[in-house]
Structure formats: structure tokens, C-alpha cells
Design a protein around this motif. Structure first.
Motif, PDB file in Angstrom:
ATOM      1  N   ILE D 149       0.959  -1.258  -0.172  1.00 41.42           N
ATOM      2  CA  ILE D 149      -0.013  -0.131  -0.011  1.00 41.42           C
ATOM      3  C   ILE D 149       0.959   1.261   0.054  1.00 41.42           C
ATOM      4  O   ILE D 149       1.740   1.233   0.728  1.00 41.42           O
ATOM      5  CB  ILE D 149      -0.885   0.117   1.232  1.00 41.42           C
ATOM      6  CG1 ILE D 149      -2.072  -1.147   1.051  1.00 41.42           C
ATOM      7  CG2 ILE D 149      -1.612   1.287   1.585  1.00 41.42           C
ATOM      8  CD1 ILE D 149      -2.895  -1.342   2.311  1.00 41.42           C
ATOM      9  N   ASP D 150       0.453   2.214  -0.838  1.00 40.86           N
ATOM     10  CA  ASP D 150       1.146   3.399  -0.779  1.00 40.86           C
ATOM     11  C   ASP D 150       0.676   4.330   0.308  1.00 40.86           C
ATOM     12  O   ASP D 150      -0.170   5.105   0.206  1.00 40.86           O
ATOM     13  CB  ASP D 150       1.066   4.321  -2.324  1.00 40.86           C
ATOM     14  CG  ASP D 150       1.920   5.334  -2.237  1.00 40.86           C
ATOM     15  OD1 ASP D 150       2.072   6.212  -1.176  1.00 40.86           O
ATOM     16  OD2 ASP D 150       2.294   5.664  -3.330  1.00 40.86           O
ATOM     17  N   GLU D 151       1.470   4.483   1.371  1.00 40.99           N
ATOM     18  CA  GLU D 151       0.854   5.098   2.570  1.00 40.99           C
ATOM     19  C   GLU D 151       0.538   6.630   2.354  1.00 40.99           C
ATOM     20  O   GLU D 151      -0.394   7.360   2.736  1.00 40.99           O
ATOM     21  CB  GLU D 151       1.678   5.119   3.773  1.00 40.99           C
ATOM     22  CG  GLU D 151       1.345   3.826   4.858  1.00 40.99           C
ATOM     23  CD  GLU D 151       0.060   4.086   5.497  1.00 40.99           C
ATOM     24  OE1 GLU D 151      -0.613   4.915   5.532  1.00 40.99           O
ATOM     25  OE2 GLU D 151      -0.705   3.072   5.433  1.00 40.99           O
ATOM     26  N   LYS D 152       1.351   7.247   1.695  1.00 40.95           N
ATOM     27  CA  LYS D 152       1.418   8.682   1.145  1.00 40.95           C
ATOM     28  C   LYS D 152       0.072   8.933   0.460  1.00 40.95           C
ATOM     29  O   LYS D 152      -0.790   9.855   0.815  1.00 40.95           O
ATOM     30  CB  LYS D 152       2.572   9.333   0.274  1.00 40.95           C
ATOM     31  CG  LYS D 152       3.598   9.613   1.028  1.00 40.95           C
ATOM     32  CD  LYS D 152       4.592  10.353   0.233  1.00 40.95           C
ATOM     33  CE  LYS D 152       6.053  10.254   0.465  1.00 40.95           C
ATOM     34  NZ  LYS D 152       7.108  10.623  -0.272  1.00 40.95           N
ATOM     35  N   VAL D 153      -0.318   7.997  -0.622  1.00 44.39           N
ATOM     36  CA  VAL D 153      -1.590   8.233  -1.148  1.00 44.39           C
ATOM     37  C   VAL D 153      -2.801   8.123  -0.197  1.00 44.39           C
ATOM     38  O   VAL D 153      -3.699   8.865  -0.115  1.00 44.39           O
ATOM     39  CB  VAL D 153      -1.802   7.218  -2.485  1.00 44.39           C
ATOM     40  CG1 VAL D 153      -3.448   7.213  -3.010  1.00 44.39           C
ATOM     41  CG2 VAL D 153      -0.730   7.500  -3.319  1.00 44.39           C
ATOM     42  N   ALA D 154      -2.684   6.991   0.450  1.00 44.01           N
ATOM     43  CA  ALA D 154      -3.645   6.692   1.792  1.00 44.01           C
ATOM     44  C   ALA D 154      -3.911   7.832   2.611  1.00 44.01           C
ATOM     45  O   ALA D 154      -5.062   8.189   2.883  1.00 44.01           O
ATOM     46  CB  ALA D 154      -3.404   5.532   2.409  1.00 44.01           C
ATOM     47  N   GLN D 155      -2.778   8.428   3.150  1.00 42.66           N
ATOM     48  CA  GLN D 155      -3.006   9.685   3.992  1.00 42.66           C
ATOM     49  C   GLN D 155      -3.662  10.943   3.193  1.00 42.66           C
ATOM     50  O   GLN D 155      -4.684  11.570   3.733  1.00 42.66           O
ATOM     51  CB  GLN D 155      -1.510  10.215   4.478  1.00 42.66           C
ATOM     52  CG  GLN D 155      -1.120   9.126   5.488  1.00 42.66           C
ATOM     53  CD  GLN D 155      -2.171   8.709   6.475  1.00 42.66           C
ATOM     54  OE1 GLN D 155      -2.812   9.797   7.275  1.00 42.66           O
ATOM     55  NE2 GLN D 155      -2.060   7.314   6.822  1.00 42.66           N
ATOM     56  N   SER D 156      -3.216  10.841   2.026  1.00 43.80           N
ATOM     57  CA  SER D 156      -3.798  11.976   1.068  1.00 43.80           C
ATOM     58  C   SER D 156      -5.213  12.009   0.899  1.00 43.80           C
ATOM     59  O   SER D 156      -5.967  13.134   1.027  1.00 43.80           O
ATOM     60  CB  SER D 156      -3.064  11.896  -0.363  1.00 43.80           C
ATOM     61  OG  SER D 156      -3.240  13.199  -1.105  1.00 43.80           O
ATOM     62  N   GLU D 157      -5.770  10.714   0.739  1.00 40.49           N
ATOM     63  CA  GLU D 157      -7.023  10.681   0.480  1.00 40.49           C
ATOM     64  C   GLU D 157      -7.997  10.932   1.781  1.00 40.49           C
ATOM     65  O   GLU D 157      -9.175  11.301   1.936  1.00 40.49           O
ATOM     66  CB  GLU D 157      -7.346   9.082   0.049  1.00 40.49           C
ATOM     67  CG  GLU D 157      -6.715   8.923  -1.110  1.00 40.49           C
ATOM     68  CD  GLU D 157      -7.474   7.701  -1.908  1.00 40.49           C
ATOM     69  OE1 GLU D 157      -8.550   7.931  -1.830  1.00 40.49           O
ATOM     70  OE2 GLU D 157      -6.704   6.898  -2.404  1.00 40.49           O
ATOM     71  N   HIS D 190      -7.262   3.085   2.161  1.00 38.33           N
ATOM     72  CA  HIS D 190      -6.082   2.003   2.236  1.00 38.33           C
ATOM     73  C   HIS D 190      -6.101   0.943   1.120  1.00 38.33           C
ATOM     74  O   HIS D 190      -5.263   0.837   0.282  1.00 38.33           O
ATOM     75  CB  HIS D 190      -5.765   1.597   3.470  1.00 38.33           C
ATOM     76  CG  HIS D 190      -5.152   2.454   4.344  1.00 38.33           C
ATOM     77  ND1 HIS D 190      -5.693   3.139   5.249  1.00 38.33           N
ATOM     78  CD2 HIS D 190      -3.671   2.626   4.848  1.00 38.33           C
ATOM     79  CE1 HIS D 190      -4.740   4.152   5.975  1.00 38.33           C
ATOM     80  NE2 HIS D 190      -3.571   3.418   5.715  1.00 38.33           N
ATOM     81  N   HIS D 191      -7.266   0.492   0.959  1.00 36.92           N
ATOM     82  CA  HIS D 191      -7.183  -0.428  -0.288  1.00 36.92           C
ATOM     83  C   HIS D 191      -7.189  -0.009  -1.748  1.00 36.92           C
ATOM     84  O   HIS D 191      -6.638  -0.276  -2.580  1.00 36.92           O
ATOM     85  CB  HIS D 191      -8.130  -1.558  -0.155  1.00 36.92           C
ATOM     86  CG  HIS D 191      -9.469  -1.154  -0.036  1.00 36.92           C
ATOM     87  ND1 HIS D 191     -10.009  -0.805  -1.646  1.00 36.92           N
ATOM     88  CD2 HIS D 191     -10.748  -1.205   0.521  1.00 36.92           C
ATOM     89  CE1 HIS D 191     -11.552  -0.633  -1.711  1.00 36.92           C
ATOM     90  NE2 HIS D 191     -11.937  -0.974  -0.540  1.00 36.92           N
ATOM     91  N   CYS D 192      -7.794   1.276  -1.618  1.00 38.24           N
ATOM     92  CA  CYS D 192      -7.615   2.208  -2.843  1.00 38.24           C
ATOM     93  C   CYS D 192      -6.218   2.538  -3.279  1.00 38.24           C
ATOM     94  O   CYS D 192      -5.927   2.876  -4.385  1.00 38.24           O
ATOM     95  CB  CYS D 192      -8.547   3.315  -2.747  1.00 38.24           C
ATOM     96  SG  CYS D 192     -10.369   2.992  -3.139  1.00 38.24           S
ATOM     97  N   SER D 193      -5.399   2.515  -2.183  1.00 37.74           N
ATOM     98  CA  SER D 193      -4.102   3.005  -2.452  1.00 37.74           C
ATOM     99  C   SER D 193      -3.237   1.925  -2.462  1.00 37.74           C
ATOM    100  O   SER D 193      -1.919   2.166  -2.359  1.00 37.74           O
ATOM    101  CB  SER D 193      -3.474   3.776  -1.273  1.00 37.74           C
ATOM    102  OG  SER D 193      -4.593   4.915  -0.771  1.00 37.74           O
TER     103      SER D 193
END
Lengths: 305, 305, 305, 305
Positions: D149-157, D190-193
């Protein structure tokens, strides 16, 4: 009062930004937008006018106040099984709300509602007969036998009236039309094509000023309760999805027409007619609204204090 | 007047068909529906009450009149970039209209609109500070420092407030929230949980009776124009999608709350508060509306003639 | 294959729960619901039937596949300026979506879309002429000159077709009708009233099985690309707001009609027609869908693997 | 096959009109739009790639295919009490349909539906646990343990996810969330990331090519019936309100993500992954769609004939 009206004509009536003349009815599209008139008919019988107050215009949706009054006389509260009495929140010719509410129009002043009212007052009679009755009523309340229908406008609407035909057939598909759709539309298009000037129109509203009686002749037209209720419907629904704006700015019950006319009622005080053909973006007379706002500022006639 | 109110309590207040107490807020669901109170505060300072007029109830959406007044004081006409001033034609908690109109609520009295107003008056301050300000204002206009917030109700709303959280996040997704959604909702739920009795509530509306001034103390609260405009918004939008019905039957500007209260204004004459917890199907006090209808029949206070 | 079909007729065709015959068209309301037929026309020319496969029924909306094919032949991709190609998510006769999208129907298989297609293929000709052309095309692809229109059904629809008249006038109000609304509706009601049995109907779909050519005669009807596209539209939009359900359960492009027929295409394998008058709650043949589901289980013809 | 892919990269991959990178998730907004990759994983185990097929991108909504598969494994057909299986006809983040249908999302691939699926698979467990399970499944079907999972993307979302928070609270207000909204959203974001390259993504779809089994390892992932049904849902709903267009042009079941990826399934033949960050106006990869259209022209893999 004459001074106030003259000032309104001189300032607002001369405004450059006059709105846009209704273009979807060919016969209305060619009206000169530089016309302006205002008439105040006081409860004591005096009438003041300024501007082109002797020029006839198409009253269009203002006629819905008259057909509603006739329908209430004929059917009483059974009218409310045909139409509701809530603002629609949608443009005057919207069909969305109809689909969600089983073909029952929200109120008698949106197009669908007025078509349902036309169906209600036809009661199986010929359109010609019913139109005669409507005209007779308008002449009676305005105390003027010269009022008639502009046949050219009526024909013009018939030809281009697909949206209204759609609304009528839509209601018919829910079993809500008791007469042939053609008859109903013919009646509707013709009563919208009644032509009046602001003097006639202002006089025709006097019965709503004085508890249902004409304050000049003393003749009762409707009960006091019914007059109040018609006024409440005009305030809540008289300007389509601009009704809140009109209440906010003007603070009087009023009904507009796409011909550029507005009839406004100051209970106990006056019936006011104003005419300027240019419309705002929701279809109400732009300068007409401004003139009424100004008039209420001068007179303090707002019903809200 | 005392006789009229006593008769209303004896007849309508004793009705068997009392509507249904709001059940979606647990703390409100357990209210005894057999309570009823009415208070009339006249423009001349006299106050008449009948029924349980000393019992506190949750004013809920009636508080939106007060927060709108505060917002207009703080932001002036900039308020209207945050909310519109048209009836919505939809239930109080509808989200459909928001999606079609870019997240801008139709008016300040539907839930979304009141949440937007809460955001507007927060202005970056802490909710506690803003709530203090709201309470101070309500105490001032009601001239009663004992008025407070029912914390149990506020907590109850926070826990079950998913629909309002949805509305707030929805507006936030259009960039329309300037403060954290949690702060805005906390403020909104708390001001809805102000507890008042009908005497306090009737007094709090007096500034809307007399052109923006408290007619007893003579203190100006808002300008005359602003008072009229608040009244017009109450009439047009004060009872959600039952606003047309209320105008038709009662004919006064009014604001209802799901706690069963209604505040109604008869401009120049009186501020009226009524309370009966049972609601009709659109969420307005059933007996409260009937009581106001009866009161207006007796007094002739309708603004429509 | 014959065994499979016979078993389907013996089990599903004998089911007690048969759905509800369409009641809004009088002539259809009196159909005996205990009829059932299925025909499979294989790509190699063999045809298998079971049940009442020689009884004529009204193909109704299935005719929209044929008029779309004709329109694509006449106008090519210009058809897509008249109708879209997305599922509507709304019932077959909904008008809501039209209002939100300027009168352009979402796809050619909802009623509004098929009316727009009828307008497109009229091209100023008389309805009689156009209907002759449609019949000729259907007879050609089914290779059966006996196919005709059931005039009683057509008249029955004309009389009760207010909803369709509403849709047509609505589109006309957006300037989207090139021919008189009456002509368009006459054409539409008549092509919906084509009567076929399942043998004729199955044969008529063969050109969609074999890349646009009739696999028996070898005659090309449309290009391979066009055949694929028509199949994709049938899958996406062929069962109104039950299209997802049909794809999920059956897994074949198909088009249903309220007469109880369904035409389904297994590309490269077979054209299938099934008929059972009882409908499910979204207007598709209840047993017809079950029969196709069973057939695909037996044959493995799903396009999804 | 390699030649076809290289030609696609050389022509379509080099196109000037690349669409617009998703801008509402900050971390996605800064992706270089000039990237392009395509991978075809054949049913026989061979894998062909061209372009930047080793670069990781955010799979976003493509992950909904995997969570749906997991939910079906855990709950079976009970999933369909949580979400429907019809196209929505509305944009991916619309809330209108939810209000009209009591908070039940139309299908598992619009945002509301995928949030409901996330709630369904949480089943009271911690998000971390459930995310571990999702990752494990994706690694298993792609046969690649490096997927994360790309945590940066998850946080961004999480920070900008007001619309999704609104949808979740809205469903919660109908009693449709079994877990805390925060947990559900955390799981969903998170699963989207999940980050994958086209090679990993193409491999992960192989179980949908061969009746629910991985054709290379022979391992069964789901039943043949379930694989067909997932494919049907991808075709009907996999591209939001552009699903009809994708079926019309490409003719394969597919699922897009706003990261610019598309996973498409040619049953019995191949699993295809394509990636180009620029999106068309409904949120699907512009060049990705064009590439698939071209690929199907070359291979004849359309499921429609």
C-alpha cells in the motif's frame, strides 16, 4: 402616491438593464422591452397610474390566480385533491417533481398545477364555454367588460406548447385528466392569453385586498378566509423558484407572468399592477420586481412588519 | 386573550390525536407527548400563557432563527453567498438538492443551511466560545439569563447525527466549510439543544414583532429591514416542506423544531410560542399548528388580510 | 438441445409463479398468462423449439433492436447525436433523466430513446411508408414474409399512450423532434405492435450471432463492428433498470418486451427467443428470464466465461 | 502479441491528447501524465508487456474488484443485501441515488457501494487486520508478495475524503454501517491506495479469465459461476457512467481507477492491464480506453461477437 409612481417610472422605468423578453412564445418575443407601467388601486377606491398604463399586455400566468379562484368556487376544498399547496423548488415547467409525486402538481401556480386547475373547471364542458366563464369572471372583478383574449398569442402558444403538452399528457398517464388533453390545453393557452393593462389588472386584484369583497362596490367575491388563503399561495408560490426572493425583497403576495406583468396585493391597503416585459433568469419581470421593492420602501406595505 | 389561550389548552391541548414524538434523537424520544403550552407576548409588553408554559423543552431548529440573526449581524449580506433564500421543496434533511446545486443549501432553515450558518459564525473560533456567544444572544433577546443548553440532548444528537455529519462532509467536499467538520457539528448540535419554555421563547421573538426593536425595553436588536427579511424567511422556509401548508392554515411567519415547539410572529402585534411534542408527518408540531390556526381565527392576526 | 428445451418447458414453463401480465395496454391485459414458448436458432441453421412456439405475440420493445439497426443503416453514427448509449438507471418510461440532460435520451432502448429513433428514421416521410420499410426489414432478417402488425394492439396503445405522448412532446420542447409528434408516436406504437412467434423472432436475431451476416443465407445485414455494438447495447440497456440483473443471471445480450418476449444473442452460437406473458416488477418476462438462465447453465453460452 | 503492444505504445502511448490527471487527491495530482504501460497475460501463462510496465501506480477503484471477491467469499449472496447490481446512471460519487433508495448503493463499484463492501468485510475486526487480509489476497492472485500500500496516497485521501465521508455517514444514517465510519473509511482509503504495475495487475486478473481458476497454477480462487458474475458486474458497472461507452467501444469486462489504470478481462483468452494517468471527463483513463479498443480490434477478443 402619484409622485412615488412617477419617480418609479422616471428611475426604474428608465433603467438600462431591463432583463430579457420571453422568447419561447413567438408572439411575446417581439414585444418592445422599453415599455413600463405601474398602477396602484387603493382600498378606498382611488387609482393611481404612471407610465404606459393603458397598453394591453398578455397577463399569462397571472391568470392562474383567477382560474384558481374560480376552481375554489366550483369545487371548494376538493381542489386540493388535484394540486398541492407547497412551493415546488423547481422551475415553472419542471416535470421531475411530477414523476416523484404520482403526477400531482405541487401547487396551482406552476404550469402543471394550472393545467390541472383548467381540467378541474372544464368539468366536461366545451373549452369555449369555460373560457367564456373565465372571461366573465375577470371582467366582473376588474369591473371592465372590454377585457378579452389575444387570439394571436393563444395560437402562438398552441403551436409551441410542447412542454405544456408534455405536462398534460404526463398527468393524464396518472389518470389525472378528466377531459381530453386537447381541450385542457386549449383552455389553458387561451386564459393565459387574456390581455389587460395595469389599470385593469390592479382593479381585478381588489377583492384580495379587502377580505374577499370589492372595497369599491362592496360586492363579495370570495369569503375572507379564502381571500387570505389565495394571498398565502401567491406569496409562497407566485414567482416559481424565485418566490423566496420576491418575499425577501418585496414582502407582498404576488403573481408574475412571462408577459412581464406582476399583480401584488397589500392586504387592507392596495392592489398593485406593474408591467415591464424584460424578465430575470427565473422568468419574473426584472424591473417590475424592482419597482415593487421601491414602492414598498416608500409605503411600508410589507406584510412582514 | 387569557380566555382564548385557556380554551385552546382545554380543547386542542386535550386532543387524542397528538402526532408522533421525534424518535431519531434518543433523548427526545422519551418525552411525554401529553404536554402542551402556549404563550402570547404582546407588543405592549403583556404576556399571557396557558398550559405547561414553565416546562423546558428542546427548541431544536427554532434556534436556527437565532443563529441566522447572529450570522447576519456578523457577516451582513455575505451570508447569502453561503446559503440561498428559497424554499427547498424537500424534507429538512435532504441531500439531493445539495448535489444539484454545488453544495449550497437552499435556505438557512433546512439542516444543511443551518450547518453552513454554524460554520459561518464560528469564524475560526472554538465551538465553546461561539456557543457562549449564541447563548448570550438568546438570553439577551429573551431577557432571561437562566437559559441554557441541555447537554444530554446535545450528546444524544452527536451520537446519532450521521445524517447531519453526511450533510456537513458533503458541503466540505465542495470547499464550503471553513472550520473542521467536527467543530461545526458540535456547535450545531449544541445550539439545537438549547432548552426554553414557551414564556422564554415567546419573549425571544419580540424583536421580530416591532421592526427589529424589543418593544418592551426599546432596545434595537436588528434593523427594521432585517427583521422583515427574517420574518419572510420564516414564512417561506420555516416549516420545511410543510411551509406552504403552515402559511395556508396559520398565515404567520413561524419556525418549528422537532422538539415540538413553534415560534410564530404576528408583526406589530405579538410573538407566540407553542409547544406540543407530537409531530405531523413532515416533522412539525401537530397540535402546535392547530393551536396557532385557532389563535389566528380568534385574533385575525393573519398577515394575509 | 431439444431435450433441454423440452425440460425447460416442462419445469419452468409450468411454474405457478408466472409474474403479472402488463395491464396498461388493454389489448395486452387480456393475454392468457399460461402460455410459454422457447426457440433456439443455431448458427449452423438448425432450429429447435418447444412450447407454444407458433403462437403470435406482440414483440413490443424488442422491435427497438430492429429500428435501431435501421437507423444506424440510414444515419450511421449521427444516430448518437439523437440518443446516448449508457444505461439509464431509471424505469423504462422515466422522464426525470430527460429533464436533467436537455431532452436527449440515455439510450435507444428506453421509451424516449426509441421514440427519438422513430423520429430519426421517419425523415419527413409518412408513417405508413416508414412502417412499410420497418416491416420489410423484419421480414427480411427473419426470412418470413408473413410477419405483420397487430392493428388492435396498435390502436390500444394509441388510446392509452399518454406517457409516451408526454415523452415525445417533452423532447419536442427541446427541439429534438423533426417530424410531427403524432407521426412519430403513430410509427412508434405500430412498430411495437409487430406480432411474431418465437420461431420468427429467433430467426430474426441470427444476423447478430454471426458478425452481422445471416449464417444460413450468408447475406450481410450489418458490418461485424455494428453487430457487436448492437449486442453491447442490448446487454447494457436491453432490460431497462433490470439490465444488470439480466447480465448477472443470464450473461447474454438480450432485449425484452412487455408482451413477455425476450430475444437473446449468444455470439457465434445461437439466437434465442422465449415468450411468457407474465412480467417481473421491472417489466421483463419472469419465466422468460428463468428459462434463459437455465439454458445458459446447460449450454455454457455466457459471454462472461 | 508483442508487436501489437509495441505498436500501441508507439502510437496511442505517444498521443498528445492524454486527458487530465485526477486532481482531487493531492498525491495523485502530481503524477507525470506522460507515462504509459500495457500488459497482456494470456490464459496459457505467457505475459507480454510494453511501455512502463514496471512502474507502480495507485490502482484506486480497481481494488473494488478484489474487495468484492473477498466479500463474496466471506458473505456469499448476503452481499446483495448490502449493495445492488445495477448500473447507477450517475457519477461515481453521487449521493442522489442513495437518498431515493434508502441508502443502499446500486452496485459494488460506485464509491458508496465499495464503502459498503469495506464495511461488510470488516465484520468487527480492526482495519489493520482486514487490510492485511486484502493485501494477502491480492498478493495471492497476482502471485507476487511484493505488492503493498502507498501510505502517502492513503493519507492524502484521508485528508481530502469529505465526499466519501459524506457517503459513509449517509449510509450510516440508514443503519447500514456495522462498524465505526472511521474504520470503514480507513479501510476503504487504504485498499484504494494499493500500488501495482501493469504486470502485477494483469496477473491478478487471470482467475477471471479461466472460470475462477488461475490458469497457470491451476489454483481455484472462486467458482466458475462467481467468476462469470464478477465479469458481468465489471462490464455493467466498471466504468461508472461511462460503462455503456466502454462496452460499446471495447467490449470487454473492465474496471478503471482514477490512478489511470484499467483491468480488462477477455474470458478464456487473457487478462489485460493498461495504465495512462490522464482521465476522460467521466474519470476513466483516456489513452487506456483507446489502447484497449485498438487491442480488441487486433485480436477480435470482444465478448459481443
Amino acid at each position: 402616491m402619484q409622485d412615488i409612481l412617477d419617480e418609479i417610472v422616471a428611475t426604474i422605468g428608465a433603467s438600462k438593464e431591463r432583463g430579457k423578453v420571453a422568447d419561447y412564445i413567438p408572439q411575446l418575443a417581439c414585444i418592445d422591452p422599453n415599455q413600463f407601467a405601474i398602477t396602484v388601486a387603493l382600498a378606498d377606491g382611488r387609482v393611481f397610474s404612471s407610465g404606459h398604463s393603458d397598453r394591453l399586455f398578455s397577463i399569462q400566468s397571472i391568470s392562474k390566480v383567477f382560474t384558481l379562484t374560480i376552481a375554489l368556487g366550483k369545487l371548494g376544498d376538493a381542489v386540493w385533491s388535484r394540486v398541492g399547496r407547497e412551493p415546488s423548488g423547481d422551475p415553472f415547467n419542471s416535470i421531475v417533481q411530477l414523476e416523484h409525486e404520482n403526477g400531482k402538481p405541487r401547487n396551482p401556480f406552476i404550469n402543471a398545477g394550472a393545467i390541472a386547475i383548467a381540467d378541474a373547471i372544464l368539468k366536461g364542458h366545451q373549452p369555449k364555454e369555460t373560457l367564456g366563464e373565465i372571461l366573465q369572471f375577470v371582467r366582473f372583478i376588474a369591473d371592465d367588460d372590454s377585457i378579452g383574449i389575444d387570439e394571436k398569442v393563444a395560437q402562438s402558444e398552441l403551436v409551441t406548447g410542447d412542454r405544456n403538452a408534455s405536462l398534460a399528457h404526463f398527468m393524464a398517464s396518472f389518470g389525472r385528466m378528466k377531459n381530453p388533453v386537447d381541450w385542457v390545453l386549449g383552455t389553458y393557452f387561451h386564459h393565459c392569453s387574456i390581455a389587460m393593462n395595469t389599470e385593469q389588472l390592479a382593479r381585478s386584484g381588489l377583492f384580495l385586498v379587502d377580505n374577499g369583497r370589492n372595497p369599491v362596490s362592496g360586492t363579495r367575491v370570495v369569503s375572507a378566509l379564502r381571500a387570505r388563503r389565495i394571498n398565502s399561495l401567491m406569496l409562497m408560490c407566485g414567482h416559481y423558484d424565485g418566490s423566496g426572493e420576491f418575499a425577501f425583497r418585496v414582502g407582498l403576495p404576488g403573481k408574475s407572468g412571462v408577459g412581464g406583468g406582476i399583480l401584488a396585493i397589500a392586504p387592507g391597503k392596495a392592489s398593485i399592477a406593474v408591467w415591464s416585459p424584460g424578465l430575470d433568469e427565473v422568468g419574473n419581470s426584472k424591473l417590475g420586481t424592482e419597482a415593487l421593492e421601491k414602492l414598498v420602501q416608500h409605503t411600508g406595505w410589507s406584510i412582514f412588519g
